[in-house]
Write an enzyme that holds these catalytic residues in place. Structure first.
Site, short mmCIF file in Angstrom:
data_model
loop_
_atom_site.label_atom_id
_atom_site.label_comp_id
_atom_site.label_asym_id
_atom_site.label_seq_id
_atom_site.Cartn_x
_atom_site.Cartn_y
_atom_site.Cartn_z
CG HIS A 1 -1.36 1.59 -4.27
ND1 HIS A 1 -1.47 1.53 -5.64
CD2 HIS A 1 -1.85 0.40 -3.80
CE1 HIS A 1 -1.98 0.36 -5.99
NE2 HIS A 1 -2.22 -0.34 -4.89
CD GLU B 1 -2.85 -1.10 -0.11
OE1 GLU B 1 -3.04 0.00 -0.69
OE2 GLU B 1 -3.31 -2.18 -0.52
CG HIS C 1 1.69 5.75 -8.65
ND1 HIS C 1 0.87 4.84 -9.27
CD2 HIS C 1 2.17 6.54 -9.64
CE1 HIS C 1 0.86 5.06 -10.58
NE2 HIS C 1 1.65 6.09 -10.82
#
Length: 670
Positions: A461, A458, A464
């Site tokens: 992410h 996670e 990102h």
């Protein structure tokens, strides 16, 4: 008191005023924000000047900031802390949002004004914004006639209603199916901390005595690895797998949603819903997805059958579905000296987070973290960190909400409270949400290896989202094709057991002993064990998703359970032995969370992931130079250019599938 959502927050990074927000505030801001945006849209339409990029695409991108602020905040909170008052307004908020999207994308005059602009002279992100905006309009039905648009609006409204209903029922079912045991002996095999935690959960749920094992989202529950009693394992397994099939039967909601999605796809000119999804994906066709799933299924189920034979010998009999994880854990203990329950003692949450996840990001990218205690949160368990770039400049806020509770939906995810968007002078606020069982009071939060891996995933992410450096929010961070979005998060998993990382955080919470190098090597060696099972249960869920979303318009599924059984059997799965990771009745990814016809994306993205891991290994591993390249060419780009173009610029070629096959032990499977 003035509604805090009606104006941008003056707190750092526009942090929401969670200490003031009420359900009424969310609903009012969504209503007023929708009306405000409609006025802005009308001004774009009524503009007497000829269409320009600035007065069409940029004006549309800038519109609706109050609505956007309210929705991003509300949907981040409702998933993590869906209190009764917030859930009571969810259906209305979802309906307003759906109607607003129809107001935008089905507005013929607005669409014609956007089309009138010749944007061939635009470059870079401006060209990408125009291209993606027009595609969004086309996929939303902008080219339909008035009668068809009315049909589409009705379908969209009903689907929004059903999606909210599905999510509500899944949460109710998950709480209702928590398994109560009267006697601690029934929990033999669990640690003393886990048993005490179960006792606390029983009290909190209103039981006079006993122990309560709460459920997590997937079919297979973590406690099945450790419960010594087959009868106890069966009780937990049956509770898990029966969710949504009895009272509050979500399977019928799911079937209706699949049928409505097929109708909507036909209205838009597609053969099925999956085709509409692939129109904005990296996968080239439904045939390509089906070919990949079938190819991997054959190899994975062959591996799983071999694993079943090994487990049967250990058990002394053919094993049941609820016994698989328990005896698989025995293989890890006996063949590889890996004891999943004992390993928890080495994965204390704060160490994994600070000395593992954060420390890795510092080594790779130079970013640093400082916890903030001055910003109010929606729940006392939420932690907030300010993230600073390598040059010391503020980069983002990162929030972590790690412990399970009965107001939180199952699973783990990343969301954004704010995007990185220079056009809006906006810096990112990203959230990671997990569902780790809280310990008994005074005990540390200990993670399984899967949970530690999820935290690394996670956070990929989150990177990102935090590193996005584009102009426009709609192209920012994780706003990429669904079958690309899992790629950066999967790459970040590689660092969990990396030799330069694991010794810094995998430390026994009592003795202070570092996880032994020899045991780490055994864990790595054991990584291929169980891949047949893991890949099979994942692929079964992917095939199930694909089947629901490749039905044609007019198809009526009167018996969803029979449909599910027929699909899995027809694809070569033995679901009595290895059921899908998610069955239809609790498959929130595809019926509540935007992954419809997209669950295949995890394995599709993993091709890029495995190929990237190989690149890191070939180029020195955990080095700033490597991290900077990965950030510059991929993490920072979002959807500002074709993501596959970004990958090829990073890797120097297209991705190869062989690294994935080796990772999952599928190279020589028969």
């Amino acid at each position: 008191m003035q509604n805090p959502l009606l104006t941008p927050s003056t707190r750092p990074y526009q942090w929401p005023a969670f200490d003031q927000l009420t359900a009424e505030h969310y609903l009012e801001a969504v209503r007023l924000g929708a009306a405000e945006q409609r006025e802005e849209l009308q001004r774009i339409i009524d503009d007497a000047q000829a269409p320009t990029f600035e007065n069409t695409f940029l004006a549309l991108e800038a519109s609706g900031q109050t609505l956007r602020r309210a929705l991003m905040t509300y949907f981040s909170v409702i998933s993590a802390h869906g209190t009764e008052d917030l859930r009571a307004i969810q259906s209305e908020i979802s309906s307003i949002w759906t109607r607003q999207e129809d107001e935008i994308y089905l507005n013929q005059t607005l669409y014609l004004r956007l089309q009138a602009l010749n944007y061939e002279g635009l470059q870079g992100e401006d060209a990408r914004l125009a291209e993606q905006t027009l595609k969004n309009f086309q996929l939303a039905g902008a080219g339909l006639g008035d009668a068809e648009k009315d049909q589409l609006k009705a379908l969209n409204a009903k689907l929004a209603e059903l999606s909210t209903q599905f999510a509500d029922l899944v949460l109710e079912n998950q709480n209702a199916h928590a398994v109560h045991f009267d006697d601690a002996e029934e929990l033999a095999g669990l640690s003393s901390q886990a048993i005490e935690s179960a006792a606390q959960a029983a009290k909190q749920a209103g039981h006079a005595s006993g122990y309560l094992l709460t459920l997590v989202s997937p079919t297979q529950q973590p406690v099945l690895e450790s419960l010594a009693s087959s009868q106890s394992r069966r009780k937990v397994f049956n509770a898990s797998i029966s969710r949504g099939t009895e009272e509050n039967a979500t399977i019928h909601v799911a079937a209706e949603m699949a049928q409505l999605r097929a109708e909507r796809a036909a209205l838009l000119g597609f053969a099925n819903h999956a085709e509409t999804v692939l129109d904005q994906a990296t996968a080239p066709s439904t045939a390509a997805v089906e070919e990949r799933l079938a190819e991997l299924t054959k190899a994975a189920t062959a591996n799983a059958r071999q694993e079943a034979q090994v487990l049967g010998k250990i058990a002394g009999a053919e094993i049941n579905a609820w016994d698989w994880k328990y005896f698989s854990n025995q293989v890890l203990r006996e063949e590889y000296s890996v004891d999943s329950e004992a390993l928890r003692n080495y994965f204390e949450l704060d160490r994994v987070l600070v000395d593992g996840v954060f420390a890795t990001a510092t080594k790779l990218f130079g970013i640093t973290f400082s916890e903030r205690f001055d910003l109010p949160t929606y729940h006392q368990d939420v932690r907030v960190f300010e993230v600073f770039d390598a040059d010391g400049k503020p980069l983002a806020l990162y929030t972590g909400d790690y412990l399970t509770r009965n107001t939180k939906k199952g699973g783990a995810w990343m969301t954004s409270l704010r995007d990185a968007a220079s056009f809006l002078d906006e810096r990112p606020i990203v959230t990671n949400t997990l569902n780790i069982t809280p310990p008994a009071p005074g005990d540390p939060v200990l993670l399984s290896m899967d949970e530690a891996n999820t935290l690394f995933h996670e956070f990929g992410h989150a990177l990102h989202g935090m590193f996005s450096s584009g102009k426009y929010a709609s192209l920012s961070g994780t706003s990429v094709p669904r079958d690309f979005v899992e790629f950066p998060s999967q790459v970040n998993e590689m660092w969990m057991l990396h030799e330069d990382v694991v010794s810094g955080y995998a430390i026994h919470h009592q003795s202070g002993e570092v996880l032994d190098d020899a045991l780490i090597e055994k864990i790595r060696a054991a990584s291929l064990w169980g891949q047949g099972f893991a890949t099979t249960e994942y692929l079964a869920a992917s095939v199930l998703d694909w089947a629901w979303h490749t039905i044609s318009a007019g198809t009526v599924i009167e018996d969803p359970l029979q449909f599910e059984q027929d699909v899995l059997q027809g694809a070569g799965f033995d679901s009595a032995m290895i059921p899908p990771r998610y069955r239809t009745g609790y498959f929130q990814h595809i019926f509540a969370n935007g992954y419809s016809a997209g669950y295949y994306s995890y394995i599709w993205s993993e091709v890029l992931d495995a190929d990237t891991v190989q690149w890191f290994e070939e180029n020195g591993g955990l080095m700033r130079e490597n991290g900077n390249r990965f950030r510059e060419e991929l993490l920072s780009r979002g959807n500002t250019r074709d993501p596959l173009e970004s990958y090829e610029l990073f890797r120097g070629r297209t991705a190869l599938v062989e690294p994935l096959l080796r990772r999952r032990g599928l190279v020589n499977a028969e």
